[in-house]
Structures are given as C-alpha cells and as structure tokens.
Design an enzyme around this catalytic site. Sequence first.
Site, PDB file in Angstrom:
ATOM      1  N   HIS A 307      41.530 -31.749   6.602  1.00 32.75           N
ATOM      2  CA  HIS A 307      40.742 -31.022   5.601  1.00 32.75           C
ATOM      3  C   HIS A 307      41.680 -30.235   4.714  1.00 32.75           C
ATOM      4  CE1 HIS A 307      37.783 -28.203   3.887  1.00 32.75           C
ATOM      5  NE2 HIS A 307      36.880 -29.097   4.213  1.00 32.75           N
ATOM      6  N   ASP A 364      32.731 -34.381   7.549  1.00 37.77           N
ATOM      7  CA  ASP A 364      32.329 -35.565   6.789  1.00 37.77           C
ATOM      8  C   ASP A 364      32.301 -36.810   7.676  1.00 37.77           C
ATOM      9  OD1 ASP A 364      32.129 -34.249   4.240  1.00 37.77           O
ATOM     10  OD2 ASP A 364      34.303 -34.150   4.222  1.00 37.77           O
TER      11      ASP A 364
END
Length: 428
Positions: A307, A364
């Site tokens: 991330h 995600d």
Amino acid sequence: MSDKAQLILEGKTYEFATLEGSEKEKAIDINNLRDASGYITIDSGYKNTGATKSAITFLDGEEGILRYRGYSIEDLAEQATFLEVAYLLIYGELPTQAQYDDFENKIRRHTLVNEDMRKIFEGFPVNAHPMGVLSSLVSAMSAFYPDSYDQNAPDKTEDHIIRLLAKMPTIATWSFKKSQGHPVNYPKNDLDYCSNFLNMMFALPVEEYKPDPVVAKALNKLLILHADHEQNCSTSTVRLVGSSKANIYSSISAGICALWGPLHGGANQEVIEMLEEIKADGGDVAKYVDMAKNAKTTGFRLFGFGHRVYKNFDPRARIIKKAADDVLSTLGINDPVLEIAKGLEEAALHDEYFVSRKLYPNVDFYSGIIYRALGIPTNMFTVMFALGRLPGWIAQWKEMRANKEPIGRPRQIYTGAPLRDFVPMNAR
C-alpha cells in the site's frame, strides 16, 4: 510546539513555525514562504504536503493504525453499523440510540429517487460504465435540489447529506440491473441499509429474495472499512472542489470521478482481472509469484499487495480477510479464480521475498474477492467503494466549509518556452 524551522536561501535565513497534531504528527507551516522569499516548494503527488488540518481520520502507515474520530477501525468494524460510522464521521460523535433512530429514519424516508432522474438514466447506453452513470446522476441532483446552491441556507445542508446517503445506493443499483436486462428495484424501507442495497441489486420480480445475514454483515464491514482514509486523491478532490463554494452534489460527483481512476478506487477491479489472467494462463500460481519477484525483467506486478501509505500490514485487510473467509464458507463458492487468490495470499504471507518487503495483501485484494463471490461484476467494484467512502467525503466537505478554508490554488514551476515574438501566419 515552540520550535522554529530555518531555511537558508541566497544567504538569507527564513524562520517558519512548526505544528504538532494530537497524535504527535509534526509539520512546518510554510504559508508565508513565497511572500517572504519568492520560493515555493515542489512536492509531486503531495506526499509531504499537508493541505489542511482535520479532526476526522488519523492514519499511521508505519504502525498500521487507522482511526475514525479517535475510534479504532477494528472496534468500529466489529461493533458498529455503517450508519453509526457515517454519523460519527459527519457529526463527530457516535450517536445515542435516539439520535441513531432519527438519523436512520430520515434516510429511510429519502431512499426513493425522483422518477425524472430515471429518464436521465435511461438515456445512458446499456454498456455505460457504472461510475460514469453514478457521477453524472449525483451531479444532476444539483438540478433537482437547487437550494443546494444557496450559500445563505446552511440549514439545508443536513437535508442534502441525508439525500445523498439515502439515494446513492438506489442509483448505484440501476446500472447493474440495466446491464442484466432486468427492471430496477425500488427500495424496501423495512430493510436495514445493507440489506436494502442487496435487495435492490439482486431481487427479481418473479421470486422471493431474502438477503443473507452473513453477506449483509460482510458488506457492512466493507463499507465501514472504506468510509474514510484521510487526504487521499478523491477526498482531496472533494475538498478542493468544495473550496470554490461548489455545492455538495458537485463536490461529491468530482470525488466519484477521482475514485474511478485505476490507481485509486479501481485497484480491487485490477485484482480480479489479474486473477483472471493467471487462470487463463493455466492457473500456475508459483509461476506468477516468481514473475512478481523478477518484475524488473518480466514487467509483471501483483495487484492487491502492499500500500502507498501503509508500510506495515493494512489494518483493514486483517478485518476483511475474516469476512472473506466467512462469505466463501457460507456461500460454498467453488471458483477457480478464488482458489488462485488463496494461493497468492499464502505466498505473500509466508514467502520471505514478500514478507521482507511488507508486501502483504491489502484491503483491495480481499474486497475484490468478496464482491466476486457475491456476484457483483468487476465494473461495479468501484461503485461499491464509492458507497463506502460517501460519509467520509461528506464529513470532509462539511469540515472544510466549517473551517472557512480558502479556495485551493496549488502553485507550479513553469518549464515552457520563455517570451517569444509572435510570427504572422505567412511567415511561419
């Protein structure tokens, strides 16, 4: 803080005040840098630039911490409803039972969308991307509620907040139903927020539909996990557009457009597309793990791992992993694409290459898996993200207005041609 930061330019020393937030975040106040020195700062992507002070969300990427108004994401995801979290973000405190009942009832009374908006929707082609439809219809709400333009009617803002929270799930389902060739469903206000959305998505007029409580619970968690995430691209867009005194519908529509980008809200869609690609090539997980390790040579990268902000495990991923396991178990899904996902997850959690680089599965990765298991098509994934992020956008817009922040106006360093003489057409 009483410390001063010093900057030496062209032999002159300039001093700037420093700030410290409630969680010990430190900043240098350079508001008068250009006026004092003639210089500006360059910070591509605004990675080191604080554009505002905010009391909404605290994020510590190094420690893997995410809090809304001081409450940990773990506690909220486990114990709260999405509408409780929405209230918290927008109004600053968790609601009492009476406040919650009033908030929920107001939303129930506004879930129906003006039939004239259906006429606008029907003008879109059947293959229109749902995010394009959603942003357009949210923007169109400005025309249906013209008092949203009135800068002298702040009391009306609460009505617009309720309308957005109530109507966006209804609008969001229209594109899916149209793509299936099915009639749209009207809201059923005896259902809770998440169950109502599932009903509008999947109910058919020919048979009874009852939302699965496990699925509704997982959706509730997903929406909470996406509800706000500090000053990301779409949130910054909402604040920047709103700083021009644009109304709330225009500002939220702009946020939806920013979220649409594959580098932002489209990441979970890219996860499923990557898994489909691996499946089409025979499903050899080990092969693609090796390719990811040699990305400089192969050009292949794994989506859904690591991330931009979190340098540790994404705290949202821990929560949603369990929800993903519960949904897959409850629904008895037997999907080769999801089996590939489990193989990649196993590699990322235990392979030294990924562990040492902290390339853990992120939110995600797991959200894409859940949406696929629920039968939600990939082009609707970002719409689901937008539904979750809506309370955060509203809270950020509302805070920006309350703080009377000036219109956003970034600077630049010009790199084009210097002054040139105009050349007439016949001499070019």
